[in-house]
Design an enzyme around this catalytic site. Sequence first.
Site, PDB file in Angstrom:
ATOM      1  N   THR A  33       0.811  -1.227   0.000  1.00 10.61           N
ATOM      2  CA  THR A  33       0.000   0.000   0.000  1.00 10.61           C
ATOM      3  C   THR A  33       0.846   1.280   0.000  1.00 10.61           C
ATOM      4  O   THR A  33       0.371   2.329   0.402  1.00 10.61           O
ATOM      5  CB  THR A  33      -0.932   0.010   1.238  1.00 10.61           C
ATOM      6  OG1 THR A  33      -0.102   0.021   2.422  1.00 10.61           O
ATOM      7  CG2 THR A  33      -1.829  -1.212   1.273  1.00 10.61           C
ATOM      8  N   TYR A  70       4.670   5.758   4.556  1.00 16.42           N
ATOM      9  CA  TYR A  70       3.949   5.824   3.276  1.00 16.42           C
ATOM     10  C   TYR A  70       2.877   6.914   3.366  1.00 16.42           C
ATOM     11  O   TYR A  70       1.791   6.704   3.919  1.00 16.42           O
ATOM     12  CB  TYR A  70       3.310   4.470   2.925  1.00 16.42           C
ATOM     13  CG  TYR A  70       4.303   3.336   2.710  1.00 16.42           C
ATOM     14  CD1 TYR A  70       5.651   3.576   2.477  1.00 16.42           C
ATOM     15  CD2 TYR A  70       3.881   2.004   2.735  1.00 16.42           C
ATOM     16  CE1 TYR A  70       6.558   2.540   2.284  1.00 16.42           C
ATOM     17  CE2 TYR A  70       4.789   0.960   2.537  1.00 16.42           C
ATOM     18  CZ  TYR A  70       6.119   1.243   2.321  1.00 16.42           C
ATOM     19  OH  TYR A  70       6.999   0.201   2.136  1.00 16.42           O
ATOM     20  N   TYR A 216       9.516  -7.556  -1.984  1.00 12.89           N
ATOM     21  CA  TYR A 216       8.764  -6.325  -2.323  1.00 12.89           C
ATOM     22  C   TYR A 216       9.113  -5.830  -3.737  1.00 12.89           C
ATOM     23  O   TYR A 216      10.139  -6.186  -4.296  1.00 12.89           O
ATOM     24  CB  TYR A 216       8.939  -5.253  -1.253  1.00 12.89           C
ATOM     25  CG  TYR A 216      10.248  -4.477  -1.146  1.00 12.89           C
ATOM     26  CD1 TYR A 216      10.686  -3.611  -2.146  1.00 12.89           C
ATOM     27  CD2 TYR A 216      11.011  -4.545   0.022  1.00 12.89           C
ATOM     28  CE1 TYR A 216      11.846  -2.852  -2.007  1.00 12.89           C
ATOM     29  CE2 TYR A 216      12.182  -3.795   0.177  1.00 12.89           C
ATOM     30  CZ  TYR A 216      12.592  -2.949  -0.855  1.00 12.89           C
ATOM     31  OH  TYR A 216      13.741  -2.201  -0.697  1.00 12.89           O
ATOM     32  N   GLY A 217       8.181  -4.981  -4.259  1.00 15.68           N
ATOM     33  CA  GLY A 217       8.361  -4.490  -5.627  1.00 15.68           C
ATOM     34  C   GLY A 217       8.194  -5.616  -6.629  1.00 15.68           C
ATOM     35  O   GLY A 217       8.888  -5.676  -7.649  1.00 15.68           O
ATOM     36  N   CYS A 220       8.100  -4.590 -10.006  1.00 14.49           N
ATOM     37  CA  CYS A 220       9.162  -3.634 -10.353  1.00 14.49           C
ATOM     38  C   CYS A 220       8.577  -2.244 -10.643  1.00 14.49           C
ATOM     39  O   CYS A 220       8.786  -1.672 -11.696  1.00 14.49           O
ATOM     40  CB  CYS A 220      10.017  -4.153 -11.507  1.00 14.49           C
ATOM     41  SG  CYS A 220      11.645  -3.400 -11.494  1.00 14.49           S
ATOM     42  N   ARG A 221       7.804  -1.797  -9.680  1.00 17.70           N
ATOM     43  CA  ARG A 221       7.165  -0.470  -9.731  1.00 17.70           C
ATOM     44  C   ARG A 221       6.286  -0.288 -10.983  1.00 17.70           C
ATOM     45  O   ARG A 221       6.218   0.774 -11.577  1.00 17.70           O
ATOM     46  CB  ARG A 221       8.214   0.638  -9.577  1.00 17.70           C
ATOM     47  CG  ARG A 221       8.881   0.511  -8.186  1.00 17.70           C
ATOM     48  CD  ARG A 221      10.062   1.348  -7.950  1.00 17.70           C
ATOM     49  NE  ARG A 221      11.246   1.003  -8.707  1.00 17.70           N
ATOM     50  CZ  ARG A 221      11.991  -0.101  -8.511  1.00 17.70           C
ATOM     51  NH1 ARG A 221      11.651  -0.982  -7.591  1.00 17.70           N
ATOM     52  NH2 ARG A 221      13.057  -0.335  -9.248  1.00 17.70           N
ATOM     53  N   GLY A 292       2.211  -4.120  -5.319  1.00 16.57           N
ATOM     54  CA  GLY A 292       1.553  -2.846  -5.047  1.00 16.57           C
ATOM     55  C   GLY A 292       0.399  -2.622  -6.003  1.00 16.57           C
ATOM     56  O   GLY A 292       0.435  -3.046  -7.153  1.00 16.57           O
ATOM     57  N   ALA A 293      -0.649  -1.947  -5.486  1.00  9.84           N
ATOM     58  CA  ALA A 293      -1.781  -1.555  -6.333  1.00  9.84           C
ATOM     59  C   ALA A 293      -2.511  -0.438  -5.610  1.00  9.84           C
ATOM     60  O   ALA A 293      -2.425  -0.324  -4.392  1.00  9.84           O
ATOM     61  CB  ALA A 293      -2.721  -2.736  -6.570  1.00  9.84           C
ATOM     62  N   GLN A 298      -6.389  -3.095 -10.602  1.00 10.87           N
ATOM     63  CA  GLN A 298      -4.973  -3.509 -10.642  1.00 10.87           C
ATOM     64  C   GLN A 298      -4.727  -4.805  -9.854  1.00 10.87           C
ATOM     65  O   GLN A 298      -3.656  -5.396  -9.965  1.00 10.87           O
ATOM     66  CB  GLN A 298      -4.077  -2.400 -10.074  1.00 10.87           C
ATOM     67  CG  GLN A 298      -4.014  -1.161 -10.960  1.00 10.87           C
ATOM     68  CD  GLN A 298      -3.179  -0.060 -10.338  1.00 10.87           C
ATOM     69  OE1 GLN A 298      -3.088   0.049  -9.126  1.00 10.87           O
ATOM     70  NE2 GLN A 298      -2.576   0.766 -11.170  1.00 10.87           N
TER      71      GLN A 298
END
Length: 341
Positions: A33, A70, A216-217, A220-221, A292-293, A298
Amino acid sequence: MRQSVQTQMRESQPESVDIPGTQLRVSRVALGTWAMGGWMWGGTDESASVATIRAALDQGISLIDTAPVYGFGVSEEIVGQALAVPGLRARTVIATKVGLEWRDGKIYRNASRARIMQEIDDSLRRLRTDYIDIYQVHWPDPLVSIAETAEAMRTLYQQGKIRAIGVSNFSVAQMETFRRVAPLHVLQSPYNLFERAIEAQILPYCRTNNIATLGYGALCRGLLSGRMRPDTTFQGDDLRRIDPKFQPPRFAQYLNAVRRLDELAQRSFQRRVIHLAVRWMLDQGISVALCGARRPDQVEAALGVADWSLDGADRALIERIVNTAVADPVGPEFMAPPQRA
Ligand code: NAP
């Protein structure tokens, strides 16, 4: 009757995994998030974010990862709001972090005991809960001994305020030092098809020592979502404006790799690159892929990764595609926050 791949994807749930040494069992695809906080992602949309978290839970994702930094509290508040529906908190595993402080929009590492003891109560309030499932030291702080940080985390664990202890962005040596003082259940590190540094030492160490790994990632963003185009641009403070992967000439190389991976995913598995990228991580042996979304549409990785896997030959082909397409690879090091002055 044979089901279509789309029907199978709708009906499948992501697999789950135990966090060793705890009572926690989590989905192997988790929702990140960071972007919902807005900071470093060009702004936030609160109602879309809340809807995204609920969509993820509906799709069988049970682990939501956030952090105080964040959006300087915004992401944690959004998670708290999304879960403020009867029954939802109890079936959700919340992972948050500690040890970054912010002043005037700038962030610094601070994993001192005093900072940890202050942050836990702030996070509990924002998340509208009285316990945190997985509490992770966000970055090692070179100005504080790891023993001090670990001791503070152990205190919170013994008090029952947190149910599992984690660290993020730690080396093997730093984890070794930490474990002399406190149990360590989770490591969170960057990991995706383009960022594989942890395979050398960190993943084997965690496997040997029963530490669950959160990569994480995972996308890749967004590169591995398959939705980026050569003319995609980013607004405001979006970190992809400075991310070296998104600058020429590398951006074209990474997009070329994604295009070829997408062709492979469609041809061989009737999936898309986003599913292939996450399936690849899971089959490499990471415990959890952290995607992530910030919009409900997404949240598509979880559904497409269940009930299939990649064998050694598939993984070798994927590796060949990445290695030939990306002539000049670069890692995620640009994201590391500074220490206090
Ligand atoms: P990521 O999974 O690599 O990429 C997420 C971004 O990709 C989304 O915000 C979205 O960008 C794009 N995206 C995702 N799904 C998409 C889809 N289906 N179609 C089109 N675009 C899509 O994300 P990340 O947020 O960097 O990493 C995941 C999580 O890991 C974070 O949220 C955070 O919880 C954690 N993390 C931890 C650390 C740490 O130091 N411990 C560091 C980084 C991340 P747009 O919204 O712009 O379209």
